[in-house]
Motif scaffolding. Structure first.
Motif, PDB file in Angstrom:
ATOM      1  N   LEU A 191       5.676   9.228   5.427  1.00  0.00           N
ATOM      2  CA  LEU A 191       4.869   8.548   4.412  1.00  0.00           C
ATOM      3  C   LEU A 191       5.718   8.146   3.214  1.00  0.00           C
ATOM      4  O   LEU A 191       5.548   7.054   2.654  1.00  0.00           O
ATOM      5  CB  LEU A 191       3.728   9.464   3.963  1.00  0.00           C
ATOM      6  N   LEU A 192       6.651   9.012   2.824  1.00  0.00           N
ATOM      7  CA  LEU A 192       7.533   8.681   1.701  1.00  0.00           C
ATOM      8  C   LEU A 192       8.417   7.484   2.026  1.00  0.00           C
ATOM      9  O   LEU A 192       8.716   6.657   1.150  1.00  0.00           O
ATOM     10  CB  LEU A 192       8.384   9.891   1.326  1.00  0.00           C
ATOM     11  N   GLU A 193       8.852   7.361   3.280  1.00  0.00           N
ATOM     12  CA  GLU A 193       9.650   6.193   3.677  1.00  0.00           C
ATOM     13  C   GLU A 193       8.866   4.912   3.446  1.00  0.00           C
ATOM     14  O   GLU A 193       9.407   3.918   2.930  1.00  0.00           O
ATOM     15  CB  GLU A 193      10.055   6.314   5.144  1.00  0.00           C
ATOM     16  N   GLN A 194       7.588   4.918   3.827  1.00  0.00           N
ATOM     17  CA  GLN A 194       6.773   3.724   3.611  1.00  0.00           C
ATOM     18  C   GLN A 194       6.601   3.445   2.125  1.00  0.00           C
ATOM     19  O   GLN A 194       6.702   2.294   1.680  1.00  0.00           O
ATOM     20  CB  GLN A 194       5.396   3.892   4.252  1.00  0.00           C
ATOM     21  N   VAL A 195       6.352   4.504   1.345  1.00  0.00           N
ATOM     22  CA  VAL A 195       6.154   4.340  -0.097  1.00  0.00           C
ATOM     23  C   VAL A 195       7.389   3.721  -0.736  1.00  0.00           C
ATOM     24  O   VAL A 195       7.297   2.778  -1.543  1.00  0.00           O
ATOM     25  CB  VAL A 195       5.823   5.697  -0.746  1.00  0.00           C
ATOM     26  N   LEU A 196       8.564   4.219  -0.377  1.00  0.00           N
ATOM     27  CA  LEU A 196       9.796   3.700  -0.967  1.00  0.00           C
ATOM     28  C   LEU A 196      10.067   2.270  -0.515  1.00  0.00           C
ATOM     29  O   LEU A 196      10.556   1.437  -1.310  1.00  0.00           O
ATOM     30  CB  LEU A 196      10.972   4.609  -0.613  1.00  0.00           C
ATOM     31  N   ARG A 197       9.760   1.952   0.743  1.00  0.00           N
ATOM     32  CA  ARG A 197       9.933   0.566   1.208  1.00  0.00           C
ATOM     33  C   ARG A 197       9.076  -0.401   0.407  1.00  0.00           C
ATOM     34  O   ARG A 197       9.475  -1.545   0.156  1.00  0.00           O
ATOM     35  CB  ARG A 197       9.570   0.459   2.693  1.00  0.00           C
ATOM     36  N   ASP A 198       7.892   0.058   0.004  1.00  0.00           N
ATOM     37  CA  ASP A 198       6.971  -0.804  -0.740  1.00  0.00           C
ATOM     38  C   ASP A 198       7.198  -0.768  -2.246  1.00  0.00           C
ATOM     39  O   ASP A 198       6.389  -1.305  -3.011  1.00  0.00           O
ATOM     40  CB  ASP A 198       5.523  -0.391  -0.432  1.00  0.00           C
TER      41      ASP A 198
END
Length: 677
Positions: A191-198
């Motif tokens: 989930l953190l990977e998605q947050v950082l990508r966005d």
């Protein structure tokens, strides 16, 4: 043509800008906020969250602007003297959050800000653009990132469901109930990977400082150079440096215990709280806030997603999820097809009947011996420090108590002295009874030091480590012990609840709970919940590798629900039974609680003041016709005398207790705990 208002009417009263300032000095005020006039020279230059210098009595102090409003200039207000910074130090959302905490927990706003902002940030004239050195905690963060792990089906389903709310930027709360070893951390990382990508930021709260190095290591390997760490074991300079890195937007992920909930993240999209049921998330001293509750308010205002993770969710949290107020997601199986370890409950009454007086039962001794023979490791858990838990005279029966607190002194072999675990006072182990001068004085009870000695006696060749508050002088101490276990440089780890959580050691095949009854018999409505959680968590340290594993729970009350359900890793069974008990006794989630404690060195005055408060509060509730609110007490506190003060407790129980918030006893001698844990 409309007529002009008469002279002196309200329409002609001039409006001036008023600033409400939380002053950075302890003044004993119920609000901690004072009104000041914004001088004409500073109009348009002051914003919420900005530090200012204001007159206070005969001195000048600093403070944070918490609110600005236009008001009639009918009062003589002292003007703000100067700005400390050209721009706001605190984001407006954190000022609002601090206000919510102050209002809910009935504490002054200045106390909340003092707890939320590091001292060097509050008091120094450092501006947001000033750069400081990187924290020693993050020195390892270089190197290539570790690859993401392929999620299993249940992990992927949970991740995708939460990701929907992240993409929509919806404020939603998820309870991620996953058995020990089910891979909750991999869900957080995905989930953190998605947050950082966005382009967003994330916050991860953990219950214990001891877990910080391990968590930072795992998160840092996935996101090198993008973390900031906030916890009390850092030096003041390091805490300030990390805080400014976060404030400047140089860190995308913040990790830390409860106070990290106040981190100044401007693009916050995800909050993760691991082991959300832990009492470590409740601040023990003023302001007594509960970090997961504060995180709910923060997520709502930032339109962020909050994920509460646990193998043993709090009863209140699970009830909220089942009612549909929060979203329930479950990881019912361990990752990689591993099974939960079988649990054997050992009735210690039978050990006594068999004249077996070792604190380690015959079954547990056999389990440790088998692990040693196979080259495997063991963990022995006892949530009590020291060599002996009390010293007793066998002639007069007197237990040696702390001279300042109403608790027995604990003997620590490492100190060679008796110690109070509440005020810290120590004294030598007496050779004769201080009461009757008898020589027949002996230490009784078992702590972690005693268990360590017993393991060495039973298994002389075993390499034994101990982890408790006595040996953990820094957060890194737990990490060093963890590394020794990982490298198979130790065979047996003895410890308190510090070993029950977070340790992922594949070579541990035997886990023993030395005394499951330790936390069962406290006068606390959560004692069963805490016991079940601890037993389940410590049992979960076993079976994380490919070898067969086993867990032994030693107890004198094998029929207790917390132990019966822990034997089968049966959270739902425990929850159903505990919820009905809570319903019958009107404890949360079926009521709210406020605990008011009065302390005084004069025992009679403490009793009289608390009785008067109960009588006044009961009469007020009757006059307001609030029959659904009841007042219990006063009663002597469980720890009746603490640091030479006698303590009486008053419990207020009911729904919507903030209806009488302004009538709750406050002032000198009183301390309040809203939603006590």
């Amino acid at each position: 043509m409309p007529s002009m208002p008469p002279a002196g009417s309200p329409a002609e009263v001039a409006l001036r800008q008023i600033a409400r300032v939380a002053v950075d000095t302890r003044v004993g005020s119920q609000t901690g906020v004072f009104d000041y006039l914004v001088p004409e020279a500073l109009l348009g230059q002051i914003a919420v969250g900005q530090r200012v210098r204001v007159p206070f009595g005969r001195r000048t102090v600093s403070g944070f602007v918490c609110e600005l409003e236009e008001a009639p200039a009918v009062l003589e207000l002292k003007p703000i003297e100067a700005l400390v910074d050209a721009e706001p130090v605190l984001p407006a959302v954190l000022v609002e959050l601090a206000g919510l905490v102050a209002a809910h927990y009935l504490v002054p706003l200045d106390e909340v800000i003092r707890a939320a902002v590091p001292p060097r940030v509050r008091l120094a004239a450092t501006r947001p653009g000033t750069r400081r050195r990187r924290s020693r905690v993050l020195a390892f963060s270089g190197g290539p990132p570790s690859p993401a792990v392929t999620l299993e089906q249940a992990q992927q389903a949970a991740t995708e469901r939460i990701a929907v709310s992240l993409r929509r930027q919806e404020s939603e709360v998820f309870l991620l109930h996953g058995v020990t070893g089910s891979g909750k951390t991999e869900v957080y990382l995905a989930l953190l990977e998605q947050v950082l990508r966005d382009g967003g930021q994330g916050l991860a709260l953990i219950p214990e400082i001891a877990l910080t190095p391990q968590t930072v290591s795992r998160f840092g390997a996935r996101f090198p150079g993008r973390l900031a760490v906030l916890h009390s074991a850092l030096t003041e300079a390091e805490r300030a440096a990390e805080w400014w890195r976060i404030r400047r937007g140089e860190a995308d992920i913040v990790i830390g215990p409860r106070a990290a909930v106040f981190a100044p993240l401007s693009r916050l999209r995800l909050i993760v709280i691991e082991e959300e049921e832990s009492s470590a998330f409740k601040q023990e001293r003023m302001p007594r806030y509960h970090a997961p509750t504060v995180a709910r308010w923060l997520a709502e205002r930032m339109r962020a997603v909050l994920v509460l993770g646990s193998a043993t969710p709090g009863v209140v949290s699970y009830a909220r999820a089942l009612s549909g107020k929060d979203r329930l997601l479950e990881l019912p199986h361990r990752a990689m097809g591993r099974s939960l370890p079988p649990v054997t409950v050992v009735d210690m009454r039978r050990e006594i009947q068999a004249e077996q007086f070792s604190p380690l039962s015959r079954a547990l001794q056999d389990g440790v011996a088998g692990a040693l023979a196979a080259g495997h490791q063991s963990i022995l858990f006892l949530n009590r420090r020291g060599l002996a838990t009390f010293v007793l005279c066998r002639d007069c029966g007197k237990v040696r108590e702390c001279p300042h607190c109403s608790v027995a002194l604990v003997y620590h072999a490492s100190l060679g002295r008796l110690q109070c675990h509440y005020c810290g006072s120590t004294e030598p182990l007496p050779r004769r009874c201080p009461e009757c001068s008898s020589r027949y004085i002996k230490s009784f009870g078992v702590g972690t030091e005693r268990i360590q000695q017993e393991v060495v006696r039973l298994f002389p060749k075993a390499r034994v480590l101990r982890l408790d508050r006595d040996v953990m002088k820094t957060p890194e101490a737990a990490d060093l012990i963890f590394e020794q276990m990982v490298r198979n440089e130790a065979d047996v780890l003895v410890g308190t609840q510090l070993v029950a959580k977070g340790f992922d050691l594949p070579n541990v095949t035997t886990v023993g709970v030395v005394n499951a009854d330790t936390s069962l018999h406290f006068p606390d409505y959560r004692s069963s919940e805490r016991t079940f959680s601890l037993l389940t968590q410590v049992a979960g340290r076993a079976g994380r590798g490919s070898a067969d594993s086993q867990v032994f729970i030693q107890t004198y009350t094998p029929e207790h629900p917390a132990i019966r359900h822990a034997r089968y890793h049966d959270y739902r069974g425990f929850f159903r039974e505990e919820l009905e008990l809570r319903r019958s006794f009107k404890f949360p989630p079926f009521s709210e609680l406020i605990l008011a404690t009065y302390s005084h060195r004069d025992e009679a005055r403490a009793a009289a003041e608390s009785r008067t408060a109960v009588e006044h509060l009961s009469a007020t509730i009757g006059l307001l016709n609030l029959g659904d609110i009841e007042v219990l007490g006063p009663s002597p506190a469980y720890l009746y005398r603490l640091k030479d003060e006698f303590r009486f407790e008053v419990t207020i129980r009911g729904r919507d207790l903030h209806r009488i918030a302004d009538r709750v006893p406050r002032g000198r001698g009183w301390s309040l705990d809203v939603d006590p844990m």
